[in-house]
Motif scaffolding. Structure first.
Motif, PDB file in Angstrom:
ATOM      1  N   UNK A   1       8.963  59.019  49.589  1.00  0.00           N
ATOM      2  CA  UNK A   1       8.903  58.276  48.649  1.00  0.00           C
ATOM      3  C   UNK A   1       9.385  56.700  49.024  1.00  0.00           C
TER       4      UNK A   1
ATOM      5  N   UNK B   1       1.229  64.341  49.370  1.00  0.00           N
ATOM      6  CA  UNK B   1       2.157  64.116  48.488  1.00  0.00           C
ATOM      7  C   UNK B   1       2.903  62.869  48.367  1.00  0.00           C
TER       8      UNK B   1
ATOM      9  N   UNK C   1      14.422  55.956  53.741  1.00  0.00           N
ATOM     10  CA  UNK C   1      15.863  56.646  53.672  1.00  0.00           C
ATOM     11  C   UNK C   1      16.180  57.898  52.761  1.00  0.00           C
ATOM     12  N   UNK C   2      14.924  58.056  52.346  1.00  0.00           N
ATOM     13  CA  UNK C   2      14.748  59.605  51.480  1.00  0.00           C
ATOM     14  C   UNK C   2      15.005  60.828  52.588  1.00  0.00           C
ATOM     15  N   UNK C   3      15.713  61.601  51.771  1.00  0.00           N
ATOM     16  CA  UNK C   3      16.098  63.036  52.664  1.00  0.00           C
ATOM     17  C   UNK C   3      14.640  63.786  52.805  1.00  0.00           C
ATOM     18  N   UNK C   4      13.767  63.874  51.897  1.00  0.00           N
ATOM     19  CA  UNK C   4      12.769  64.611  51.701  1.00  0.00           C
ATOM     20  C   UNK C   4      11.611  64.070  52.526  1.00  0.00           C
ATOM     21  N   UNK C   5      11.202  64.837  53.555  1.00  0.00           N
ATOM     22  CA  UNK C   5      10.385  64.313  54.475  1.00  0.00           C
ATOM     23  C   UNK C   5       8.961  65.115  54.656  1.00  0.00           C
ATOM     24  N   UNK C   6       8.919  66.483  54.204  1.00  0.00           N
ATOM     25  CA  UNK C   6       7.943  67.339  54.297  1.00  0.00           C
ATOM     26  C   UNK C   6       8.015  67.565  52.853  1.00  0.00           C
ATOM     27  N   UNK C   7       6.679  68.264  52.240  1.00  0.00           N
ATOM     28  CA  UNK C   7       6.346  68.909  51.037  1.00  0.00           C
ATOM     29  C   UNK C   7       6.604  70.454  51.564  1.00  0.00           C
ATOM     30  N   UNK C   8       6.070  71.021  52.446  1.00  0.00           N
ATOM     31  CA  UNK C   8       6.469  72.462  52.823  1.00  0.00           C
ATOM     32  C   UNK C   8       6.524  72.274  54.380  1.00  0.00           C
ATOM     33  N   UNK C   9       7.275  73.152  55.137  1.00  0.00           N
ATOM     34  CA  UNK C   9       7.437  73.306  56.465  1.00  0.00           C
ATOM     35  C   UNK C   9       6.930  74.483  57.049  1.00  0.00           C
TER      36      UNK C   9
ATOM     37  N   UNK D   1       4.931  61.556  50.675  1.00  0.00           N
ATOM     38  CA  UNK D   1       6.319  61.516  51.244  1.00  0.00           C
ATOM     39  C   UNK D   1       6.493  60.742  52.575  1.00  0.00           C
TER      40      UNK D   1
ATOM     41  N   UNK E   1       1.031  74.532  44.460  1.00  0.00           N
ATOM     42  CA  UNK E   1       1.061  73.019  44.716  1.00  0.00           C
ATOM     43  C   UNK E   1       0.397  72.606  46.036  1.00  0.00           C
TER      44      UNK E   1
END
Lengths: 296, 92
Positions: free
Chosen positions: B31, B27, B34-42, B29, B61
């Motif tokens: 992006x 994915x 400093x982005x918050x999103x670091x996993x697609x699914x945990x 990630x 997905x």
């Protein structure tokens, strides 16, 4: 991980009273009724010094961007998300920079649906929707907290409400087994909607309004001089209990009761956790919130 | 209380971590710095099951990277015994 705190730099500003009013003060809720030790999450601006209120991830390329309250509604968010979806990666604490967030894309609540009207609204104001499967926003407290708290939340449970419980939040105790939580459900034997607050015991109150409509919840958990748990819905007290068990908490969960399967489909707009007694200001805070959201 | 989960089950935490990383790469990630999103699914830990295992909930997905999901039971410390005990995958 981002470390933005959503707060201004402290430049004095003239308060123009654009914060939604209520209570006859200067306009912004936190300027009139400061929450200096607690945590304040909202999709509206709560203080003159607030800048960003939320960080959104768009699905087209997973890019993220911070938004002010104005930016949610003035077309900036539409421009960012376009025909795709926008999810809340972080909800800024407008009091003390203890932002709630979710690292995991699939567990972030929805705020924008490009193919179905854009920004999600509840009663005409921006909201975020938790999917009831695994969405949460959460944060670990700097240190376990074991004293009184006072929570104001503007929430709508996405119906239909069933016999299972639908949670607004969980305040996790270090043991993680018995969280303090607020929920709503239809009692199996009574054709009424109830609200439950759970510590080591339950606080049950009968709501006279439909919880799938936008509602203002005020939950007061007091340690002293007499331990007491109180829940108001839309300005009306629906339940009080002399004591409600342990309140020792170390994590704030929003959209879940903290237990892995305890997620709820809710639409949340504001979640303000005072850790100091607002005392007689509580009524004025409820009034400020109601004036902005036109709930009751 | 046991519930049926649709997803992916792992009996070693290292494998769950590896699969999570695979999704992160697929994915793209994070992006931005400093982005918050670091996993697609945990993954989550089925701590109330013995032997303990780890699992990811399914989302459409994830199919391309993770393959076909399966159904398995997870024990939760919940209150309710009502309903069919089945948690639907996201998006349904």
């Amino acid at each position: 991980m981002a470390v933005g705190n959503g707060m201004g730099i402290g430049i004095p500003m003239v308060n123009l009273g654009l914060g939604g009013g209520g209570g006859g003060g200067t306009g912004f809720l936190l300027d009139d009724y400061p929450n200096t030790t607690g945590h304040s999450y909202s999709l509206r601006q709560l203080s003159a010094s607030t800048t960003n209120v939320v960080r959104v991830r768009r699905t087209s390329d997973n890019a993220e961007q911070d938004f002010t309250a104005t930016g949610l509604t003035d077309g900036t968010l539409d421009l960012f998300c376009g025909e795709e979806q926008g999810y809340v990666a972080k909800w800024y604490d407008q009091s003390n920079s203890l932002n709630v967030y979710n690292f995991t894309a699939l567990q972030q609540p929805l705020i924008y649906h490009g193919e179905e009207g854009g920004l999600l609204l509840q009663n005409g104001k921006p909201c975020m929707e938790f999917d009831g499967v695994d969405d949460t926003l959460q944060v670990l407290l700097p240190a376990p907290y074991a004293s009184s708290y006072y929570l104001f939340a503007v929430n709508a449970f996405v119906g239909p409400i069933g016999e299972d419980k639908y949670y607004i939040y969980g305040l996790n105790d270090p043991g993680a087994i018995n969280p303090t939580q607020m929920s709503s459900y239809i009692n199996q034997t009574l054709p009424v909607t109830e609200l439950k607050l759970r510590g080591t015991s339950d606080l049950v109150g009968t709501m006279t309004t439909n919880p799938t409509l936008q509602s203002l919840y005020y939950n007061r958990q007091i340690d002293s001089p007499v331990a007491q748990s109180v829940v108001n819905v839309n300005g009306q007290n629906i339940s009080s209990l002399a004591a409600n068990g342990a309140k020792d908490i170390n994590t704030i969960y929003i959209g879940s009761n903290t237990i892995p399967d305890g997620h709820s489909k809710i639409r949340l707009q504001e979640f303000i956790l005072y850790l100091a007694d607002p005392a007689s200001n509580a009524t004025a805070i409820e009034s400020n919130i109601n004036t902005h959201y036109s709930i009751y | 209380m046991q519930k049926i989960i649709t997803g992916y089950q792992f009996f070693e935490k290292e494998i769950a971590t590896e699969k999570r990383s695979g999704l992160v790469i697929a994915k793209g990630l994070p992006r931005g710095k400093g982005d918050v999103t670091i996993y697609w699914q945990d993954y989550e830990e089925a701590a109330f099951d013995k032997p303990t295992f780890w699992y990811m909930r399914y989302d459409e997905s994830m199919g391309k990277t993770m393959g076909k999901p399966s159904e398995f039971k997870v024990t939760f410390p919940g209150e309710s015994e009502e309903g069919d005990g089945k948690i639907p995958p996201k998006g349904e």
